[in-house]
Design a protein around this motif. Structure first.
Motif, PDB file in Angstrom:
ATOM      1  N   SER A  90       0.837  -1.194   0.000  1.00  0.00           N
ATOM      2  CA  SER A  90       0.000   0.000   0.000  1.00  0.00           C
ATOM      3  C   SER A  90       0.873   1.245   0.000  1.00  0.00           C
ATOM      4  N   ALA A  91       0.278   2.359  -0.442  1.00  0.00           N
ATOM      5  CA  ALA A  91       1.011   3.627  -0.444  1.00  0.00           C
ATOM      6  C   ALA A  91       1.434   4.011   0.962  1.00  0.00           C
ATOM      7  N   GLN A  92       0.570   3.701   1.919  1.00  0.00           N
ATOM      8  CA  GLN A  92       0.893   4.037   3.306  1.00  0.00           C
ATOM      9  C   GLN A  92       2.094   3.234   3.786  1.00  0.00           C
ATOM     10  N   ASP A  93       2.135   1.944   3.466  1.00  0.00           N
ATOM     11  CA  ASP A  93       3.279   1.114   3.863  1.00  0.00           C
ATOM     12  C   ASP A  93       4.565   1.626   3.229  1.00  0.00           C
ATOM     13  N   TRP A  94       4.453   2.060   1.976  1.00  0.00           N
ATOM     14  CA  TRP A  94       5.625   2.573   1.290  1.00  0.00           C
ATOM     15  C   TRP A  94       6.148   3.831   1.974  1.00  0.00           C
ATOM     16  N   GLN A  95       5.259   4.712   2.374  1.00  0.00           N
ATOM     17  CA  GLN A  95       5.678   5.933   3.042  1.00  0.00           C
ATOM     18  C   GLN A  95       6.316   5.619   4.400  1.00  0.00           C
ATOM     19  N   VAL A  96       5.748   4.654   5.112  1.00  0.00           N
ATOM     20  CA  VAL A  96       6.332   4.246   6.395  1.00  0.00           C
ATOM     21  C   VAL A  96       7.746   3.717   6.183  1.00  0.00           C
TER      22      VAL A  96
END
Length: 388
Positions: A90-96
Motif C-alpha cells: 500500500s502507499a501508506q506502507d511505502w511511506q512508512v
C-alpha cells in the motif's frame, strides 16, 4: 561514503555508492543515498523531506547545485515514474518504509559525526573485574551498539555498530509490547544461524531479560536476543523488531567471535557518558563500595545481626549463606574480581555485583551475583546466587 559526501567529492561518493549497492544489493538505505546522489548529479527535480536541517531549494544542473552534504540531510520521495512500491504494498506502507530509511540514514550520519567523548564510558559501568573481557552498551536513540574491551581495568572503545530495536522503542514492561528492555543484562548462550529460522540471520546471542530487578518490579516477557538480519535486508529500520536488538549479519558474526558468555550489555534509550577515572573506583568515589566492605566484614565475623540489615527480609532468590559462610571462615578469605554495575529507573535504584570469595585454602573461588536495591538511605541484597 559519508566522508566523501561531506568533503563534497561527489564523483568519488557516487563511485563508492555504486560499489556498495552492487556488493550489498539488499542495503536499502544505501540504495536511497545512491539514488539521491544520481539526482543531484543530473540535476533532476527532487521532492525532498528534511531530516537534520531545514530543506534548501534544489536547482537544476545548469544552475548552482546546493551543497553535496545535503544528500545526507534530505531524501527524495520517488515519483510514480521512478521506483514505485511493489504491487501488493500500500502507499501508506511505502511511506512508512521511506520514513524509516530516512531515519536510519539520519542516525547513521549522526553516529558518524558524533562519537562518544574521548576516554568516556557509560555511567552504569562503575567497575569491571579482570574476568570481564568485553562490555557492550546500546544507545537506542542513536541506533548504536558500542563494544568496549577491558584492558587492565580501563575500558577502551573497540568498535560500534548500527542496531535496530523494538517497533515501539524501549521501556519493555509486558510480554508482547514490542519494546526493547532497558537495563543491565548478560550474554547467555550463542545460537548459530543454521539452528534458527532465517529471519534471525546468521545467529543470536541470548540475554537474561527479565533480570532479577525486572522480576521484582513485575516486568514480563522473555526471549530478548541480539541477532542478525533476515536475508532480504542488510539492516532493519531503527525501530522494527518485536523487542530484540538486531544487527547486520557481518556485525553479529563479529560479536559472536569476540564476546564471551556473561559479557555485560547495557541498554539505554540514551546513554549518559562520564569520564573514566584514572584509577579503580574506591569508597571515596563510589560510597556503595564501602557497603560491600561492610558486607565482607559482617561475613568474616559471622555477625548475624549486621548481616540481617544487609539482606532483604523477602529475597527474590534463595540466598547462598551457608556456602558464603564456609568460605569466609578462612582468615585469608577476601572479595576478588569485583564488577559493579549501577542502574536507576522510575522504579528505583540498584547495583548489580559480580564477585568472587577467594581463599588459597578453599581452592576454587566462590562466584556470586548479587542484586542490591536502595531502600530509603540504605542498601539491601534482594537476590544472591552462585554462578557456575
Amino acid at each position: 561514503m559519508i566522508e566523501l559526501i561531506e568533503g563534497k567529492q561527489l564523483d568519488a561518493a557516487l563511485q563508492a555508492a555504486a560499489k556498495l549497492t552492487a556488493d550489498v544489493p539488499n542495503f536499502q538505505a544505501a540504495q536511497l543515498v545512491y539514488a539521491d546522489l544520481l539526482r543531484f548529479k543530473t540535476g533532476k527535480p527532487v521532492l525532498a523531506a528534511p531530516v537534520l536541517n531545514s530543506p534548501a531549494q534544489h536547482t537544476s544542473a545548469a544552475g548552482r547545485h546546493p551543497p553535496v552534504k545535503e544528500v545526507l540531510v534530505k531524501y527524495s520521495v520517488p515519483s510514480p515514474a521512478a521506483a514505485s512500491p511493489a504491487p501488493d504494498a500500500s502507499a501508506q506502507d511505502w511511506q512508512v518504509q521511506l520514513r524509516g530509511l530516512r531515519d536510519e540514514l539520519r542516525r547513521r550520519v549522526q553516529s558518524a559525526n558524533a562519537s562518544p567523548p574521548a576516554g568516556s564510558v557509560p555511567h552504569e559501568f562503575t567497575q569491571l573485574g579482570a574476568s570481564v573481557r568485553y562490555a557492550m552498551a546500546i544507545d537506542a536513540s542513536r541506533s548504536r551498539l558500542y563494544l568496549f574491551s577491558n584492558e587492565g581495568g580501563k575500558l577502551r572503545l573497540k568498535a560500534d555498530y548500527y542496531i535496530s530495536v523494538g517497533k515501539l522503542g524501549t521501556g519493555k514492561a509486558l510480554e508482547g509490547d514490542q519494546r526493547t528492555p532497558e537495563g543491565v543484562y548478560f550474554i547467555g548462550r550463542q545460537i548459530p544461524g543454521p539452528r534458527l529460522p532465517e529471519f534471525y540471520g546468521k545467529g543470536a546471542l541470548t540475554m537474561n531479560y527479565p533480570n532479577e530487578w525486572d522480576k521484582s518490579v513485575g516486568r514480563s516477557g522473555d526471549g530478548i536476543w541480539l541477532h542478525g538480519s533476515p536475508p532480504d535486508q542488510f539492516a532493519r529500520l531503527p525501530e522494527a523488531s518485536d523487542g530484540c536488538v538486531v544487527l547486520a549479519n557481518p556485525d553479529l558474526i563479529s560479536l559472536m567471535k569476540t564476546v564471551d558468555r556473561q559479557t555485560p550489555v547495557l541498554i539505554r534509550d540514551k546513554i549518559q557518558w562520564t569520564a573514566q577515572p584514572e584509577k579503580a573506583a574506591h569508597p571515596g568515589v563510589d560510597p556503595f563500595l564501602s557497603v560491600m566492605d561492610t558486607w565482607q566484614q559482617a561475613w568474616k565475623r559471622a555477625d548475624q545481626q549486621a548481616l540481617a540489615k544487609l539482606y532483604s527480609p523477602h529475597p527474590l532468590e534463595s540466598l547462598s549463606g551457608n556456602r558464603i559462610g564456609e568460605h569466609f571462615q578462612r582468615p585469608e578469605a577476601a572479595m576478588k574480581n569485583i564488577s559493579v554495575y549501577a542502574w536507576k529507573d522510575a522504579k528505583g535504584e540498584i547495583r548489580i555485583v559480580d564477585l568472587q570469595v577467594s581463599s588459597k585454602r578453599a581452592g576454587k573461588p566462590l562466584s556470586l551475583r548479587q542484586y542490591w536495591r536502595k531502600a530509603g538511605n540504605r542498601w539491601e541484597i534482594f537476590s544472591e546466587t552462585v554462578r557456575g
